[in-house]
Design a protein around this motif. Structure first.
Motif, PDB file in Angstrom:
ATOM      1  N   THR A 121       0.848  -1.202   0.000  1.00  0.00           N
ATOM      2  CA  THR A 121       0.000   0.000   0.000  1.00  0.00           C
ATOM      3  C   THR A 121       0.882   1.250   0.000  1.00  0.00           C
ATOM      4  N   ILE A 122       1.903   1.254   0.846  1.00  0.00           N
ATOM      5  CA  ILE A 122       2.805   2.407   0.966  1.00  0.00           C
ATOM      6  C   ILE A 122       3.568   2.599  -0.345  1.00  0.00           C
ATOM      7  N   ILE A 123       4.002   1.492  -0.928  1.00  0.00           N
ATOM      8  CA  ILE A 123       4.812   1.580  -2.139  1.00  0.00           C
ATOM      9  C   ILE A 123       3.963   2.005  -3.343  1.00  0.00           C
ATOM     10  N   ALA A 124       2.737   1.541  -3.400  1.00  0.00           N
ATOM     11  CA  ALA A 124       1.821   2.007  -4.461  1.00  0.00           C
ATOM     12  C   ALA A 124       1.657   3.521  -4.352  1.00  0.00           C
ATOM     13  N   TYR A 129       2.353   9.164  -6.050  1.00  0.00           N
ATOM     14  CA  TYR A 129       2.797  10.486  -5.592  1.00  0.00           C
ATOM     15  C   TYR A 129       3.912  11.047  -6.489  1.00  0.00           C
ATOM     16  N   HIS A 130       4.866  10.174  -6.835  1.00  0.00           N
ATOM     17  CA  HIS A 130       6.008  10.619  -7.649  1.00  0.00           C
ATOM     18  C   HIS A 130       5.754  10.448  -9.142  1.00  0.00           C
ATOM     19  N   LYS A 131       4.541  10.048  -9.478  1.00  0.00           N
ATOM     20  CA  LYS A 131       4.139   9.855 -10.881  1.00  0.00           C
ATOM     21  C   LYS A 131       5.110   8.945 -11.635  1.00  0.00           C
ATOM     22  N   ASP A 162      -5.505   1.593   2.402  1.00  0.00           N
ATOM     23  CA  ASP A 162      -5.440   0.327   1.666  1.00  0.00           C
ATOM     24  C   ASP A 162      -6.548   0.261   0.614  1.00  0.00           C
ATOM     25  N   ARG A 163      -7.750   0.686   1.021  1.00  0.00           N
ATOM     26  CA  ARG A 163      -8.881   0.671   0.073  1.00  0.00           C
ATOM     27  C   ARG A 163      -8.642   1.639  -1.074  1.00  0.00           C
ATOM     28  N   VAL A 164      -8.138   2.836  -0.728  1.00  0.00           N
ATOM     29  CA  VAL A 164      -7.892   3.863  -1.765  1.00  0.00           C
ATOM     30  C   VAL A 164      -6.846   3.354  -2.758  1.00  0.00           C
ATOM     31  N   MET A 165      -5.747   2.794  -2.245  1.00  0.00           N
ATOM     32  CA  MET A 165      -4.675   2.310  -3.133  1.00  0.00           C
ATOM     33  C   MET A 165      -5.161   1.119  -3.958  1.00  0.00           C
TER      34      MET A 165
END
Ligand code: MG
Ligand code: MG
Ligand code: MG
Length: 306
Positions: A121-124, A129-131, A162-165
């Motif tokens: 989730t964090i890596i997605a 974020y960094h496109k 988690d849901r958003v990603m």
């Protein structure tokens, strides 16, 4: 150009393998100076194998000893879970979603921890974020890892992020989330090719109260069919195990992670099961809606009755 290994914990799960692959790729895109290599600290489980196979993603290389190497840790931050040689390695970064552990470093590092359901989730989020462009394959394995670690977004550790990603990744992947999650989870839960004894012993705990001993195995399934088809054989093996070890009870919890219920099969005194779980067993089975956890929902109740 230095080599940097990105590695997850020992006994790798899908999240720790996928996080290593995806973060190594991400770092390679944003930092052209170093060579980021995804690595693993052990053998892949059947679920992870299935996920990588499905998208033709190469299995990360096995790093047997990290001594003297530059490493980035993903999905763990405790010394009990690190690959051998980590205390003689140079840890550059940690990206994780667990409680704060006991790792110490001699130099300052980038430490990114969030209370979310998976490291993937964090890596997605980093990618978005960094496109940094996500291929469909990379988005698919990240989605698979999120669904795996959060038990298809149902575990209590699941966060809004988690849901958003998962939804953002699924804009690229385009699957039915529940179906895809079941496909991923069933790769690990299959009991095909296992003997009845292997099924029961896959995750078995021997417990004690005073001089009374008993044992409880648990398997997680996405549907009951495979286990039910072998019910007779499994019951017979429970009986063998009970006799061989002198257990008061030998139990197998067949826990359906989709239905969030357990079919509990046992050999031994039905009265104990009835008193403990408040259910009248039928033919060696008690059906327990809402019961998923051996540790918190079954063992304490049996301990009380014994
Ligand atoms: Mg993990
Ligand atoms: Mg994880
Ligand atoms: Mg995990």
């Amino acid at each position: 150009m230095g080599k940097v290994y990105v590695i997850g914990h020992k006994h790798p799960d899908t999240d720790s393998i996928v996080a290593a692959i995806a973060y190594a790729h991400f770092k390679g895109v944003i930092d052209q100076d170093d060579d980021y290599i995804p690595a693993r600290a052990g053998e892949l489980n059947p679920e992870t194998k299935f996920v990588l196979d499905k998208y033709n993603i190469p299995v990360p290389e096995l790093l047997e000893d990290a001594s003297g190497k530059k490493i980035i840790l993903v999905d763990h931050n405790e010394m009990g879970q690190v690959v051998k040689g980590t205390s003689e390695a140079v840890i550059l970064e940690i990206v994780d979603h667990h409680r704060l552990g006991d790792i110490q470093t001699s130099a300052p590092i980038l430490f990114h921890a969030e209370p979310v359901g998976s490291t993937s989730t964090i890596i997605a989020d980093f990618y978005f974020y960094h496109k940094v462009p996500l291929t469909k394959e990379m988005a698919s394995i990240l989605l698979a890892a999120i669904l795996s670690d959060t038990v298809i977004l149902k575990s209590p550790t699941t966060s809004e992020k988690d849901r958003v990603m998962a939804d953002k990744l699924n804009e690229i992947v385009g699957v039915d989330l529940k179906e895809f999650g079941m496909e991923v989870k069933s790769a690990k839960s299959s009991i095909k090719g296992m003997t009845a004894n292997e099924v029961i012993m896959k995750d078995f705990k021997e417990l004690k109260k005073g001089s009374t001993t008993y044992g409880i195995g648990q398997i997680e399934v996405v549907h009951y069919d495979e286990a039910v088809a072998r019910c007779g054989e499994l019951m017979k093996e429970l009986n063998n195990i009970k006799e061989a070890h002198g257990y008061k009870l030998a139990i197998l919890m067949v826990t359906n992670i989709i239905e969030e219920a357990t079919r509990l099969w046992f050999a031994g005194d039905a009265e104990i099961i009835k008193k403990a779980l408040g259910k009248e067993p039928v033919d060696g089975e008690a059906y327990l809606p809402g019961v998923m956890s051996r540790k918190s929902q079954v063992v304490p109740k049996i301990q009380d009755v014994l």
